[in-house]
Structure formats: C-alpha cells, structure tokens
Scaffold this motif. Sequence first.
Motif, mmCIF file in Angstrom:
data_model
loop_
_atom_site.group_PDB
_atom_site.id
_atom_site.type_symbol
_atom_site.label_atom_id
_atom_site.label_comp_id
_atom_site.label_asym_id
_atom_site.label_seq_id
_atom_site.Cartn_x
_atom_site.Cartn_y
_atom_site.Cartn_z
ATOM 1 N N PRO A 15 14.913 7.774 17.574
ATOM 2 C CA PRO A 15 15.566 9.067 17.811
ATOM 3 C C PRO A 15 14.709 10.207 17.274
ATOM 4 O O PRO A 15 13.741 9.973 16.533
ATOM 5 C CB PRO A 15 16.867 8.935 17.025
ATOM 6 C CG PRO A 15 16.532 7.985 15.915
ATOM 7 C CD PRO A 15 15.555 6.997 16.506
ATOM 8 N N ASP A 71 27.933 13.048 25.900
ATOM 9 C CA ASP A 71 26.497 13.286 26.044
ATOM 10 C C ASP A 71 26.219 14.721 26.511
ATOM 11 O O ASP A 71 25.439 14.948 27.426
ATOM 12 C CB ASP A 71 25.879 12.279 27.014
ATOM 13 C CG ASP A 71 26.553 12.292 28.383
ATOM 14 O OD1 ASP A 71 27.674 12.841 28.491
ATOM 15 O OD2 ASP A 71 25.981 11.753 29.342
ATOM 16 N N THR A 78 17.945 10.576 23.185
ATOM 17 C CA THR A 78 19.145 10.677 22.359
ATOM 18 C C THR A 78 20.119 11.697 22.945
ATOM 19 O O THR A 78 19.715 12.757 23.420
ATOM 20 C CB THR A 78 18.779 11.089 20.920
ATOM 21 O OG1 THR A 78 17.828 10.156 20.399
ATOM 22 C CG2 THR A 78 20.005 11.111 20.014
ATOM 23 N N TRP A 80 24.154 13.560 22.287
ATOM 24 C CA TRP A 80 25.219 13.835 21.318
ATOM 25 C C TRP A 80 26.457 14.361 22.023
ATOM 26 O O TRP A 80 26.368 15.094 23.009
ATOM 27 C CB TRP A 80 24.794 14.920 20.329
ATOM 28 C CG TRP A 80 23.776 14.587 19.303
ATOM 29 C CD1 TRP A 80 23.981 14.224 17.993
ATOM 30 C CD2 TRP A 80 22.347 14.630 19.460
ATOM 31 N NE1 TRP A 80 22.789 14.041 17.343
ATOM 32 C CE2 TRP A 80 21.773 14.281 18.222
ATOM 33 C CE3 TRP A 80 21.517 14.936 20.549
ATOM 34 C CZ2 TRP A 80 20.392 14.237 18.032
ATOM 35 C CZ3 TRP A 80 20.140 14.875 20.363
ATOM 36 C CH2 TRP A 80 19.590 14.525 19.117
ATOM 37 N N ASN A 143 19.960 6.175 22.243
ATOM 38 C CA ASN A 143 20.658 6.583 21.023
ATOM 39 C C ASN A 143 21.797 7.515 21.398
ATOM 40 O O ASN A 143 21.603 8.462 22.165
ATOM 41 C CB ASN A 143 19.700 7.309 20.066
ATOM 42 C CG ASN A 143 18.495 6.459 19.714
ATOM 43 O OD1 ASN A 143 18.583 5.490 18.974
ATOM 44 N ND2 ASN A 143 17.347 6.811 20.286
ATOM 45 N N ARG A 145 25.061 9.692 19.630
ATOM 46 C CA ARG A 145 25.646 10.143 18.369
ATOM 47 C C ARG A 145 26.760 11.160 18.610
ATOM 48 O O ARG A 145 26.851 11.740 19.692
ATOM 49 C CB ARG A 145 24.565 10.798 17.489
ATOM 50 C CG ARG A 145 23.440 9.870 17.086
ATOM 51 C CD ARG A 145 22.382 10.617 16.283
ATOM 52 N NE ARG A 145 21.327 9.727 15.808
ATOM 53 C CZ ARG A 145 20.300 10.120 15.067
ATOM 54 N NH1 ARG A 145 20.181 11.402 14.725
ATOM 55 N NH2 ARG A 145 19.390 9.248 14.670
ATOM 56 N N ASP A 164 26.768 7.437 14.541
ATOM 57 C CA ASP A 164 26.533 6.752 15.808
ATOM 58 C C ASP A 164 27.839 6.606 16.577
ATOM 59 O O ASP A 164 28.873 6.211 16.003
ATOM 60 C CB ASP A 164 25.933 5.363 15.563
ATOM 61 C CG ASP A 164 24.463 5.419 15.185
ATOM 62 O OD1 ASP A 164 23.728 6.210 15.801
ATOM 63 O OD2 ASP A 164 24.053 4.674 14.274
#
Length: 247
Positions: A15, A71, A78, A80, A143, A145, A164
């Motif tokens: 990441p 996302d 990655t 989030w 990844n 998060r 995570d």
Amino acid sequence: MSKKPRLRTVEKSLPPFPLNEFPKDFPFILGKELVYLLASKGKAILEGSEFESIFATCIGADWKPSNVGLDDIILGNTAWGAKTVKATKPATQKKVRLISGRNSPVYSFGETIDTHHDPNAVGKSVLEIWNERVSAVREKFQNLRTVVMVKSNDLTEVVVFEFDTIRYDPELFVWEWNKNGNLRGIEKSTTEHRFTWQPHGSQFTIIEEIPEDSLLIKIKEPKTLNKEDILKALGFDKTWISVSKRS
C-alpha cells in the motif's frame, strides 16, 4: 551466496503507506483544510462526502464516489471508504459506531424479517451481504481500508484512524434481538457488541474500537470570511448574472 529473487507481484501489493501511519505532512494538510472549511462556511459542518474529498487531497489520491461506498478514494492499488462520527471529546472516545450501508435480506434473499425469526439465521444473512460487497471491491484492489474521522462539534479537534476493511466469518458471532426490535451481533471470543442491524430501514452498523495511536489534530478556530469582502476581491458585479424567462 544465494540471493533472494525480487518478486514483482509482492512489490505491487504494497500500500502507499503502512496501516494507520499517515504521511508526514498529512495532519498539516488536513488541518489547513479544516481551517479553510470553517472560515469559508462559517459553520462547523463537514459531511461525509466532503471528508472523502479532503482525505483524497491530503494523500494525493483520486476521489471517485462509488455506489458501494467502500472504494470512494483510490491511490494505486489501495482504496478507502471514509466515515465521519461526532463525539463530544474525540481525544478520549474509545469506540465508534459506523453506519455501513443497508443490508437487506428481504431484498437480497426475498425473505420477510421480524423478531420471530431466528436471530442467528438473519445475522448470518446480513454478514453475507456485507462480505459480498467487500469481496467485489477486493477483486479490483489489493488493499482495502476504511478511514474514520471522529470530530468535535466545532471541528477544532478531530481524531483520524484507519483499519482494513474485511469480511467477517459468521461462525465467530452470535446474534440476539434486543428490546427495541433490533438485531445485535456479539463476538463470541470477547462477548463484545460488534454489529447492529435494524429491520426497519435495514441499516447495518459496525462498532469499531479507536486505536490508542490514532492521530489527534487540534486547530485554532478561524474567523469567518466576510462574504462581501470575498465578492469584492473577485471583482464581482451584476454583469456576472444573466436573467431571462424560460420560453
């Protein structure tokens, strides 16, 4: 002497930064954004979508709101999702309740749900819906998060942390109906309350502990910018506005 081979697949999976270890300039950029928001709005209002955009700016990522909501922020491999939660004293807050979408077994499985149903069967269905969402996003990103901002009422103190975004094994939880007719998910190993699901509205809430090493940011409350001064600085006059009637 033998050498370890360099694996491209492993390197690509790293990441942008370690979990919950934000870039060095992150708190200062975030603080600046909060000061500007307070000065320009004149109100301590920070909506979830605004935080998504601000967080993306702070880490140099792209803000691309999605339907799934897991996302919305993307940087390399990655992604989030972002959440904001109000707290009287963010610095001492221990846990947060994160509203994590509508998980409706009625819609997804064609079932009618009420408190007469087996709570463990319903809870399993709720987690299966969540797990499918997470799996779908993890197919695109190595990844995944969730970043959380715990904010004071006046936005002068915030706590920021990330974790995570994972699938949950239904076998690790037991479910029960509470007196309000909502479903509570309890972690078997710790007996901690981890989930709440509301039949009316199908709202799914995840309860997360706030890490001790979370980032605490305090800012000086700025004066509100004067609207007329701003318009004058822009050189605004009536020619900027066109008025007509729809034909």
